[in-house]
Design an enzyme around this catalytic site. Structure first.
Site, PDB file in Angstrom:
ATOM      1  N   ASP A 165       0.803  -1.238   0.000  1.00  0.00           N
ATOM      2  CA  ASP A 165       0.000   0.000   0.000  1.00  0.00           C
ATOM      3  C   ASP A 165       0.835   1.287   0.000  1.00  0.00           C
ATOM      4  O   ASP A 165       0.355   2.336  -0.403  1.00  0.00           O
ATOM      5  CB  ASP A 165      -0.933   0.020   1.225  1.00  0.00           C
ATOM      6  CG  ASP A 165      -1.844  -1.182   1.262  1.00  0.00           C
ATOM      7  OD1 ASP A 165      -2.035  -1.813   0.206  1.00  0.00           O
ATOM      8  OD2 ASP A 165      -2.360  -1.521   2.341  1.00  0.00           O
ATOM      9  N   ASN A 537      23.553   4.898 -15.015  1.00  0.00           N
ATOM     10  CA  ASN A 537      23.324   5.807 -13.890  1.00  0.00           C
ATOM     11  C   ASN A 537      24.584   6.625 -13.560  1.00  0.00           C
ATOM     12  O   ASN A 537      24.947   6.787 -12.398  1.00  0.00           O
ATOM     13  CB  ASN A 537      22.864   5.030 -12.644  1.00  0.00           C
ATOM     14  CG  ASN A 537      22.195   5.935 -11.626  1.00  0.00           C
ATOM     15  OD1 ASN A 537      21.802   7.052 -11.962  1.00  0.00           O
ATOM     16  ND2 ASN A 537      22.091   5.495 -10.393  1.00  0.00           N
ATOM     17  N   MET A 579      26.363  -4.328 -18.794  1.00  0.00           N
ATOM     18  CA  MET A 579      26.806  -3.055 -19.392  1.00  0.00           C
ATOM     19  C   MET A 579      27.210  -2.080 -18.278  1.00  0.00           C
ATOM     20  O   MET A 579      27.247  -2.447 -17.115  1.00  0.00           O
ATOM     21  CB  MET A 579      25.661  -2.460 -20.179  1.00  0.00           C
ATOM     22  CG  MET A 579      25.419  -3.136 -21.490  1.00  0.00           C
ATOM     23  SD  MET A 579      24.170  -2.222 -22.382  1.00  0.00           S
ATOM     24  CE  MET A 579      24.509  -2.799 -24.018  1.00  0.00           C
TER      25      MET A 579
HETATM   26  O1  F6P Z   1      -2.418  -4.229   3.051  1.00  0.00           O
HETATM   27  C1  F6P Z   1      -2.174  -4.915   1.877  1.00  0.00           C
HETATM   28  C2  F6P Z   1      -3.463  -5.308   1.188  1.00  0.00           C
HETATM   29  O2  F6P Z   1      -3.138  -5.992   0.011  1.00  0.00           O
HETATM   30  C3  F6P Z   1      -4.415  -4.154   0.897  1.00  0.00           C
HETATM   31  O3  F6P Z   1      -4.062  -3.426  -0.248  1.00  0.00           O
HETATM   32  C4  F6P Z   1      -5.726  -4.878   0.783  1.00  0.00           C
HETATM   33  O4  F6P Z   1      -6.784  -4.025   1.157  1.00  0.00           O
HETATM   34  C5  F6P Z   1      -5.608  -5.989   1.767  1.00  0.00           C
HETATM   35  O5  F6P Z   1      -4.218  -6.170   2.006  1.00  0.00           O
HETATM   36  C6  F6P Z   1      -6.220  -7.281   1.315  1.00  0.00           C
HETATM   37  O6  F6P Z   1      -6.183  -8.166   2.380  1.00  0.00           O
HETATM   38  P1  F6P Z   1      -6.407  -9.762   2.284  1.00  0.00           P
HETATM   39  O7  F6P Z   1      -5.216 -10.340   1.620  1.00  0.00           O
HETATM   40  O8  F6P Z   1      -6.521 -10.193   3.687  1.00  0.00           O
HETATM   41  O9  F6P Z   1      -7.624  -9.966   1.460  1.00  0.00           O
END
Ligand code: F6P
Ligand code: ADP
Length: 764
Positions: A165, A537, A579
């Site tokens: 997230d 880079n 590279m």
């Molecule tokens: O926090 C990570 C996440 O993938 C969120 O983006 C999502 O809301 C949640 O976990 C989904 O949770 P679960 O895997 O328990 O369904």
């Protein structure tokens, strides 16, 4: 357990206590890299290390195994968490945490690394807060002995943010978010093809909980027409506005539309707002075919990207460094003992923050969203996030369909090797110009194009889809501006008022040449910006160049394949040549991210004798069965007399018929195909800033010939004339390169110390 008793009977032998590592909450690609670094760095410091399986559930039930060096071998390329993770309601209770603490006391595990999202880190913080009270209770109940109670008076805790997230405000990136973006972009690139064929509109749901990071970042990278994200305030007539915008771009000739919606979106009444709703609102207003797609858990799956592997490794290593910090007398450092910390990334630097502070900020942002204070929430997420909310509109929203009276003409040129992300820069630059009524021309085939009238107009529509395309659609060449009178004439002929040079070190030197010849050629007296784009880079003034991330991901993929074949066939030494010329960036970074055994670069060069010693060392290990393969990543241009071929023959002389040596030269395949999400979105960010600089040169400060550099988390304009003193012109290298100090971690985390015993470990 009284404090008096505790202090008088404190045990001084630090490495009787142990370190535990666990993952909790949603898994994320890159966690394995962090676990590997935690385990190996802990063992290297002579502490026992425990793998806590299945998150807090395993901590409570005692699913805990001692780790040795090889427990974490060959895992960096695997997604998810190899020790398992879970969501565990019992840990939310005091009793649950007490059971967990009991398990920890039994193993003297008073150092803990928790890798997870804000929920998991909140749980860890609660455990730390309850620790003293729980310890006293366990002692009073006769569950732990006095000496153990004394040793465990304090729980040392370090958090690592592992979550796709990327909602943890104090770190620029959390482990897994880059991989999730990779998956999202890859999936949407696929959808674009079918959407175009059928002229359809796709509404795509992405994850992210309360945070719009994944929605916004992927939206920019895939040229989405519209992005809904939780921090956005939705106007009442949003559907009318959205459809107007879709109609406008359709009139411009766009055959498809992509709309992204973050999972946590709510409408003004606080009601859930999803793809189905958006679809039906569009269908009520337009005669278009609309389809919805939810990418779901695909986003959390798959191989970790380069960035997540490196982040995991650096965070894991630094977590142990912090946890086992000692003072000048070699005793555990007690300066910050009351505060747990979190390992964060700021730009390219690893920093620590107080866990408490970080959690408070995340909670605050989530609260603001819950109460509909979206502006405050956006502000809390920081300027990078705020910028993204603006960039999305710039990228997708055509303000001017036709050029009226032209005010100015800006040109863009690609200099150097054609790398992924160059087109994304040009795309954003052109789309920005559309908003300001500036004409953009593209110079085809570098400086030769300008001399030979290879100049084409670029419009809002003509750059559609460029962000996703690899290579250089304008044509690029590694060449410096020569025959300056012809170049000056070319600029004059096309009335160029500002110039964007996209490329690597050659682009920087090109700008420098023009800057130095301004008094002789009046047409060079225009604002000039360089956007760094090179796999090596090595462009000065920036810590990251566009194209390198795509190359690194491609090289990691190929090294993973080669490693797999080496494991299968055994007893092989593989030399993989990358590279980068004199810049060892690719070789060093890939060796770290893939867990390769060694990297040879110009910055860490070896002579023939040293290669021969290395060959002897490897032979001894192979003969003793301590290793079954040896992977060396070698940068192409180290020193003249130690080429890959000469290294191979030195190894072969040492090995005789016993073991074989193979060279793989990855060559041009390293440029990769489609640019990664990082190269696209950073390219777009830099393209936007390049336009702003040419449009309003005051933004660049006193000098109007600058490189756009990523410095820390921000983009800065860095004058080329000042950078001249900070480079080595002989080797085309900046004098300072941030990544050199990470090189030592390659061996540190790969080579087991000679004196370390490998215990046979039984698993729970
Ligand atoms: O926090 C990570 C996440 O993938 C969120 O983006 C999502 O809301 C949640 O976990 C989904 O949770 P679960 O895997 O328990 O369904
Ligand atoms: P993430 O860590 O990905 O944000 P969650 O919010 O689901 O995921 O949290 C993961 C686990 O962390 C929970 O299942 C729980 O065991 C623990 N946890 C979360 N919040 C708390 C809390 N307030 N107190 C104690 N434990 C918590």
């Amino acid at each position: 357990m009284s404090t008096k008793q505790t202090s008088s009977k404190m045990d001084k032998i630090v490495n009787q206590v142990s370190v535990g590592v666990m993952t909790s909450g949603g898994d994320s690609p890159g966690m394995n890299s962090a676990i590997r670094a935690v385990v190996r760095e802990t063992l290297r410091r002579n502490y026992r290390c425990y793998l806590i399986r299945e998150g807090y559930a395993g901590l409570i039930s005692g699913k805990i195994d001692e780790a040795n060096w090889s427990s974490v071998a060959n895992i960096t390329h695997i997604g998810g968490s190899f020790i398992g993770t879970s969501r565990c309601d019992e840990f939310r209770t005091y009793d649950g945490r007490k059971k967990a603490a009991k398990q920890m006391y039994e193993r003297q595990m008073f150092n803990l690394v928790v890798i997870g999202g804000d929920g998991s880190l909140t749980g860890a913080q609660k455990l730390k807060e309850d620790w003293m009270k729980i310890g006293e209770e366990l002692f009073a109940e006769g569950n732990i002995k006095l000496d153990v109670a004394n040793k465990g008076r304090e729980l040392r805790l370090v958090g690592i943010v592992g979550s796709i997230d990327n909602d943890c405000i104090e770190t620029d990136k959390s482990i897994g978010s880059d991989s999730a973006l990779h998956r999202i972009c890859e999936s949407i690139d696929g959808l674009v093809m079918t959407a175009q064929s059928h002229q359809r509109i796709f509404v795509i749901e992405v994850m992210g909980r309360h945070c719009g990071y994944l929605a916004l970042t992927s939206g920019i990278a895939v040229e989405a027409d519209f992005v809904f994200y939780p921090e956005m305030s939705l106007e009442e007539n949003w559907a009318d506005k959205l459809c107007q915008q879709l109609e406008t771009v359709r009139k411009l000739g766009k055959r498809h539309n992509i709309i992204i919606i973050g999972e946590g979106c709510k409408n003004a009444k606080g009601e859930k707002f999803d793809a189905k709703l958006v679809k039906s609102e569009i269908e009520n207003r337009m005669t278009a075919e609309v389809r919805t797609v939810s990418l779901g858990h695909l986003q959390r799956g798959g191989t970790p990207t380069f960035l997540d592997r490196l982040l995991g490794l650096r965070m894991g290593y630094n977590a142990v460094k912090e946890l086992l910090r000692v003072d000048k007398d070699g005793k555990p450092f007690t300066g910050s003992q009351n505060n747990a910390s979190v390992i964060c990334l700021r730009g390219h630097t690893i920093k620590q923050q107080s866990l408490d502070k970080v959690l408070r900020k995340v909670e605050q942002a989530n609260d603001e969203i819950k109460h509909g204070n979206v502006e405050k929430a956006t502000k809390l997420r920081g300027t990078g996030f705020l910028d993204k909310t603006e960039f999305v509109a710039v990228v997708s929203n055509p303000l001017k369909t036709e050029m009226s009276s032209k005010s100015k003409v800006f040109a863009v040129i690609h200099v150097g090797l054609p790398v992924a992300g160059m087109n994304a820069i040009t795309f954003a630059f052109t789309r920005m110009a559309n908003q300001q009524n500036i004409e953009i021309v593209g110079i085809q085939g570098a400086w030769d194009g300008l001399k030979n009238n290879g100049v084409i107009p670029l419009t809002w529509k003509s750059v559609e889809g460029w962000a996703q395309e690899g290579g250089s659609l304008l044509g690029a060449k590694r060449q410096l501006p020569s025959e300056l009178d012809q170049i000056a004439q070319g600029l004059n002929d096309h009335n160029i008022d500002g110039l964007l040079i996209v490329g690597g070190f050659t682009a920087f030197v090109s700008a420098l040449i023009m800057h130095k010849n301004r008094s002789e050629y009046s047409s060079f007296n225009i604002p000039i910006v360089v956007v760094p784009a090179t796999v090596s880079n090595n462009c000065p003034g920036t810590c990251a160049s566009i194209g390198a991330d795509t190359a690194l991901n491609e090289i990691c993929r190929q090294v993973d394949n080669i490693r797999q074949s080496a494991i299968g066939s055994k007893n092989k030494v593989m030399i993989i040549e990358t590279m980068g010329k004199r810049s060892g960036y690719l070789a060093s970074m890939v060796a770290l991210a893939t867990g390769s055994d060694y990297a040879i670069t110009y910055q860490n060069v070896m002579d023939k004798d040293q290669v021969s010693q290395l060959a002897k060392k490897v032979k001894t290990k192979l003969e003793a069965g301590k290793i079954d393969k040896y992977l060396i990543i070698k940068s192409e241009d180290t020193i003249e007399n130690v080429s890959s071929a000469s290294m191979k023959s030195i190894f072969e002389q040492e090995f005789g018929e016993k073991f074989s040596v193979r060279i793989t030269n990855l060559g041009y395949s390293q440029f990769g195909g489609h640019p990664t999400c990082f190269d696209r979105q950073m390219g777009i960010r830099m393209g936007i800033r390049a336009f702003e600089a040419l449009f309003n040169p005051k933004k660049m400060g006193k000098r109007d010939c600058c490189v756009i550099g990523l410095r820390g988390s921000r983009l800065k304009y860095v004058p080329v004339c000042g950078l001249e003193k900070k480079v080595c012109m002989n080797h085309f290298l900046p004098l300072k390169m941030w990544w050199i100090e990470t090189h030592s971690l390659i061996e540190r985390l790969t080579w087991k110390p000679e004196d370390m015993e490998e215990k046979t470990i039984t698993t729970s």
